[in-house]
Design a protein around this motif. Sequence first.
Motif, PDB file in Angstrom:
ATOM      1  N   GLY A  74      11.844 -16.538 -57.740  1.00 25.48           N
ATOM      2  CA  GLY A  74      12.509 -17.532 -58.573  1.00 25.48           C
ATOM      3  C   GLY A  74      13.297 -18.552 -57.794  1.00 25.48           C
ATOM      4  O   GLY A  74      13.451 -19.700 -58.233  1.00 25.48           O
ATOM      5  N   GLY A  75      13.834 -18.164 -56.659  1.00 29.07           N
ATOM      6  CA  GLY A  75      14.687 -19.051 -55.874  1.00 29.07           C
ATOM      7  C   GLY A  75      16.125 -18.575 -55.906  1.00 29.07           C
ATOM      8  O   GLY A  75      16.666 -18.273 -56.971  1.00 29.07           O
ATOM      9  N   LEU A  76      16.763 -18.546 -54.747  1.00 30.15           N
ATOM     10  CA  LEU A  76      18.123 -18.018 -54.644  1.00 30.15           C
ATOM     11  C   LEU A  76      19.163 -18.885 -55.341  1.00 30.15           C
ATOM     12  O   LEU A  76      20.270 -18.430 -55.606  1.00 30.15           O
ATOM     13  CB  LEU A  76      18.500 -17.868 -53.165  1.00 30.15           C
ATOM     14  N   THR A  77      18.819 -20.130 -55.650  1.00 31.31           N
ATOM     15  CA  THR A  77      19.800 -21.031 -56.246  1.00 31.31           C
ATOM     16  C   THR A  77      19.542 -21.289 -57.719  1.00 31.31           C
ATOM     17  O   THR A  77      20.209 -22.140 -58.307  1.00 31.31           O
ATOM     18  CB  THR A  77      19.799 -22.377 -55.500  1.00 31.31           C
ATOM     19  N   SER A  78      18.606 -20.594 -58.326  1.00 32.55           N
ATOM     20  CA  SER A  78      18.202 -20.910 -59.697  1.00 32.55           C
ATOM     21  C   SER A  78      18.410 -19.735 -60.633  1.00 32.55           C
ATOM     22  O   SER A  78      17.802 -18.674 -60.453  1.00 32.55           O
ATOM     23  CB  SER A  78      16.721 -21.340 -59.717  1.00 32.55           C
ATOM     24  N   VAL A  79      19.294 -19.925 -61.642  1.00 29.63           N
ATOM     25  CA  VAL A  79      19.462 -18.898 -62.671  1.00 29.63           C
ATOM     26  C   VAL A  79      18.196 -18.770 -63.523  1.00 29.63           C
ATOM     27  O   VAL A  79      17.724 -17.658 -63.759  1.00 29.63           O
ATOM     28  CB  VAL A  79      20.701 -19.203 -63.539  1.00 29.63           C
ATOM     29  N   PRO A  80      17.612 -19.890 -64.017  1.00 29.12           N
ATOM     30  CA  PRO A  80      16.331 -19.751 -64.737  1.00 29.12           C
ATOM     31  C   PRO A  80      15.242 -19.117 -63.874  1.00 29.12           C
ATOM     32  O   PRO A  80      14.390 -18.392 -64.377  1.00 29.12           O
ATOM     33  CB  PRO A  80      15.969 -21.203 -65.105  1.00 29.12           C
ATOM     34  N   GLY A  81      15.292 -19.378 -62.553  1.00 32.36           N
ATOM     35  CA  GLY A  81      14.311 -18.788 -61.653  1.00 32.36           C
ATOM     36  C   GLY A  81      14.412 -17.268 -61.620  1.00 32.36           C
ATOM     37  O   GLY A  81      13.401 -16.583 -61.490  1.00 32.36           O
ATOM     38  N   ALA A  82      15.652 -16.742 -61.760  1.00 33.72           N
ATOM     39  CA  ALA A  82      15.827 -15.289 -61.804  1.00 33.72           C
ATOM     40  C   ALA A  82      15.140 -14.705 -63.030  1.00 33.72           C
ATOM     41  O   ALA A  82      14.582 -13.603 -62.977  1.00 33.72           O
ATOM     42  CB  ALA A  82      17.323 -14.947 -61.809  1.00 33.72           C
ATOM     43  N   ILE A  83      15.163 -15.459 -64.142  1.00 38.47           N
ATOM     44  CA  ILE A  83      14.506 -14.989 -65.365  1.00 38.47           C
ATOM     45  C   ILE A  83      12.994 -14.967 -65.184  1.00 38.47           C
ATOM     46  O   ILE A  83      12.338 -13.947 -65.420  1.00 38.47           O
ATOM     47  CB  ILE A  83      14.876 -15.894 -66.561  1.00 38.47           C
ATOM     48  N   ILE A  84      12.449 -16.117 -64.776  1.00 40.57           N
ATOM     49  CA  ILE A  84      10.991 -16.231 -64.629  1.00 40.57           C
ATOM     50  C   ILE A  84      10.484 -15.249 -63.567  1.00 40.57           C
ATOM     51  O   ILE A  84       9.466 -14.576 -63.758  1.00 40.57           O
ATOM     52  CB  ILE A  84      10.592 -17.671 -64.260  1.00 40.57           C
ATOM     53  N   GLY A  85      11.210 -15.168 -62.443  1.00 46.20           N
ATOM     54  CA  GLY A  85      10.803 -14.244 -61.386  1.00 46.20           C
ATOM     55  C   GLY A  85      10.795 -12.805 -61.863  1.00 46.20           C
ATOM     56  O   GLY A  85       9.875 -12.048 -61.559  1.00 46.20           O
ATOM     57  N   GLY A  86      11.819 -12.422 -62.641  1.00 47.44           N
ATOM     58  CA  GLY A  86      11.870 -11.064 -63.164  1.00 47.44           C
ATOM     59  C   GLY A  86      10.709 -10.762 -64.092  1.00 47.44           C
ATOM     60  O   GLY A  86      10.106  -9.685 -64.026  1.00 47.44           O
ATOM     61  N   LEU A  87      10.383 -11.721 -64.965  1.00 50.78           N
ATOM     62  CA  LEU A  87       9.279 -11.518 -65.897  1.00 50.78           C
ATOM     63  C   LEU A  87       7.942 -11.422 -65.165  1.00 50.78           C
ATOM     64  O   LEU A  87       7.098 -10.588 -65.513  1.00 50.78           O
ATOM     65  CB  LEU A  87       9.241 -12.664 -66.915  1.00 50.78           C
ATOM     66  N   VAL A  88       7.757 -12.266 -64.149  1.00 50.07           N
ATOM     67  CA  VAL A  88       6.515 -12.228 -63.371  1.00 50.07           C
ATOM     68  C   VAL A  88       6.370 -10.883 -62.672  1.00 50.07           C
ATOM     69  O   VAL A  88       5.301 -10.257 -62.693  1.00 50.07           O
ATOM     70  CB  VAL A  88       6.476 -13.380 -62.349  1.00 50.07           C
ATOM     71  N   ILE A  89       7.455 -10.416 -62.047  1.00 48.29           N
ATOM     72  CA  ILE A  89       7.413  -9.135 -61.343  1.00 48.29           C
ATOM     73  C   ILE A  89       7.179  -7.994 -62.323  1.00 48.29           C
ATOM     74  O   ILE A  89       6.343  -7.104 -62.100  1.00 48.29           O
ATOM     75  CB  ILE A  89       8.717  -8.896 -60.556  1.00 48.29           C
ATOM     76  N   GLY A  90       7.926  -7.997 -63.442  1.00 46.64           N
ATOM     77  CA  GLY A  90       7.793  -6.909 -64.416  1.00 46.64           C
ATOM     78  C   GLY A  90       6.394  -6.799 -64.978  1.00 46.64           C
ATOM     79  O   GLY A  90       5.809  -5.704 -65.014  1.00 46.64           O
ATOM     80  N   VAL A  91       5.833  -7.919 -65.412  1.00 47.70           N
ATOM     81  CA  VAL A  91       4.485  -7.911 -65.991  1.00 47.70           C
ATOM     82  C   VAL A  91       3.446  -7.622 -64.918  1.00 47.70           C
ATOM     83  O   VAL A  91       2.513  -6.836 -65.131  1.00 47.70           O
ATOM     84  CB  VAL A  91       4.193  -9.261 -66.673  1.00 47.70           C
ATOM     85  N   GLY A  92       3.626  -8.236 -63.758  1.00 52.13           N
ATOM     86  CA  GLY A  92       2.637  -8.071 -62.689  1.00 52.13           C
ATOM     87  C   GLY A  92       2.495  -6.638 -62.230  1.00 52.13           C
ATOM     88  O   GLY A  92       1.377  -6.139 -62.057  1.00 52.13           O
ATOM     89  N   GLU A  93       3.618  -5.934 -62.048  1.00 50.81           N
ATOM     90  CA  GLU A  93       3.516  -4.566 -61.555  1.00 50.81           C
ATOM     91  C   GLU A  93       2.950  -3.616 -62.612  1.00 50.81           C
ATOM     92  O   GLU A  93       2.245  -2.666 -62.272  1.00 50.81           O
ATOM     93  CB  GLU A  93       4.871  -4.084 -61.040  1.00 50.81           C
ATOM     94  N   LYS A  94       3.242  -3.885 -63.887  1.00 50.51           N
ATOM     95  CA  LYS A  94       2.689  -3.022 -64.942  1.00 50.51           C
ATOM     96  C   LYS A  94       1.178  -3.206 -65.058  1.00 50.51           C
ATOM     97  O   LYS A  94       0.412  -2.239 -65.089  1.00 50.51           O
ATOM     98  CB  LYS A  94       3.343  -3.354 -66.286  1.00 50.51           C
ATOM     99  N   LEU A  95       0.738  -4.462 -65.123  1.00 53.45           N
ATOM    100  CA  LEU A  95      -0.688  -4.726 -65.291  1.00 53.45           C
ATOM    101  C   LEU A  95      -1.486  -4.337 -64.050  1.00 53.45           C
ATOM    102  O   LEU A  95      -2.615  -3.841 -64.151  1.00 53.45           O
ATOM    103  CB  LEU A  95      -0.914  -6.200 -65.624  1.00 53.45           C
ATOM    104  N   SER A  96      -0.914  -4.570 -62.873  1.00 55.39           N
ATOM    105  CA  SER A  96      -1.635  -4.219 -61.645  1.00 55.39           C
ATOM    106  C   SER A  96      -1.810  -2.705 -61.527  1.00 55.39           C
ATOM    107  O   SER A  96      -2.848  -2.229 -61.074  1.00 55.39           O
ATOM    108  CB  SER A  96      -0.899  -4.764 -60.422  1.00 55.39           C
ATOM    109  N   GLU A  97      -0.780  -1.954 -61.939  1.00 56.39           N
ATOM    110  CA  GLU A  97      -0.886  -0.487 -61.879  1.00 56.39           C
ATOM    111  C   GLU A  97      -1.976   0.015 -62.809  1.00 56.39           C
ATOM    112  O   GLU A  97      -2.717   0.937 -62.466  1.00 56.39           O
ATOM    113  CB  GLU A  97       0.464   0.137 -62.251  1.00 56.39           C
ATOM    114  N   ILE A  98      -2.106  -0.612 -63.975  1.00 57.98           N
ATOM    115  CA  ILE A  98      -3.070  -0.151 -64.970  1.00 57.98           C
ATOM    116  C   ILE A  98      -4.494  -0.566 -64.611  1.00 57.98           C
ATOM    117  O   ILE A  98      -5.427   0.238 -64.654  1.00 57.98           O
ATOM    118  CB  ILE A  98      -2.697  -0.687 -66.363  1.00 57.98           C
TER     119      ILE A  98
END
Length: 309
Positions: free
Chosen positions: A246-270
Amino acid sequence: MGFFLEALFGGLMAGMLYSLIALGFVLIYKASGVFNFAQGAMVLFAALAMARFSTWIPEWTGIESKTLANVIAFVLAMAVMVVVAWLIEKLALGRLVNQEGITLLMATLGIAYVLDGVGQTIFGSDIYSIDVGMPKEPMFLMEGVFPGGVLINQEDLVASLVAAALVIVLSLFFQKTPTGRALRAVADDHQAAQSIGIPLGRIWVIVWSVAGFAALVAGIIWGSKLGVQFSLSLVALKALPVVILGGLTSVPGAIIGGLVIGVGEKLSEIYLGPFFGGGIEIWFAYVLALMFLLVRPQGMFGEKIIDRV
């Protein structure tokens, strides 16, 4: 399709929890320009305070209402985090004004070890539970659309909604308030901020207090799910790929980055796990973060650093 949606919702909810922890990294970086290695220790310390106070309050006061005891425990735990923020500014950061970034980085690493040790000395090192009344029973959605419906964990759903609300509030705080603008000014240049009258010490106490509040909420949520134990501080490691994306200086980036990581690891595992032997959920986030570092080091929403000579 129902199974895919179940995995997708699970990933989104996990991603919001990652975003909540990543938010602490972003807050500190935006105010001091240094990566805060103590964020995981702050989550553990805040969770320990909440868990022990929620047990001690009924013993000290005779209060029988669990809800009231939890509210008092939350207030006391937040007060403790404010005191911690004040001590960090007075004993560490206040003495390192205008020092190199690596100096501040090492200071936060030392703070992490101090918080780990002091927290377990004061509150104990056993495994504690936090019960704030979050529902733990699963529920089924869209049963009329898909056979058997889509299984959703109510605790994860409530936790993700709380995390989303906190992220929105803090985003508005940074963008719309004078204090938020002062925080950004301090991050850009300590000396310039001081020269126009911004009190650096007070700003650092504020931002560490806000980061402590975020750590407390994250500690309560993760402590409710996993129990409060030393390994809780390691959960913050999952936030590292989030802030890199997301970027160390971006609050919205923390949101998008978290969602990408959360969805990515679940779908990749399955869907990829059967081909790689499983375990993808453990390392997927770090590999994705490494790829981003090679291509776009500042992250999706981070500010590109340009050195002028």
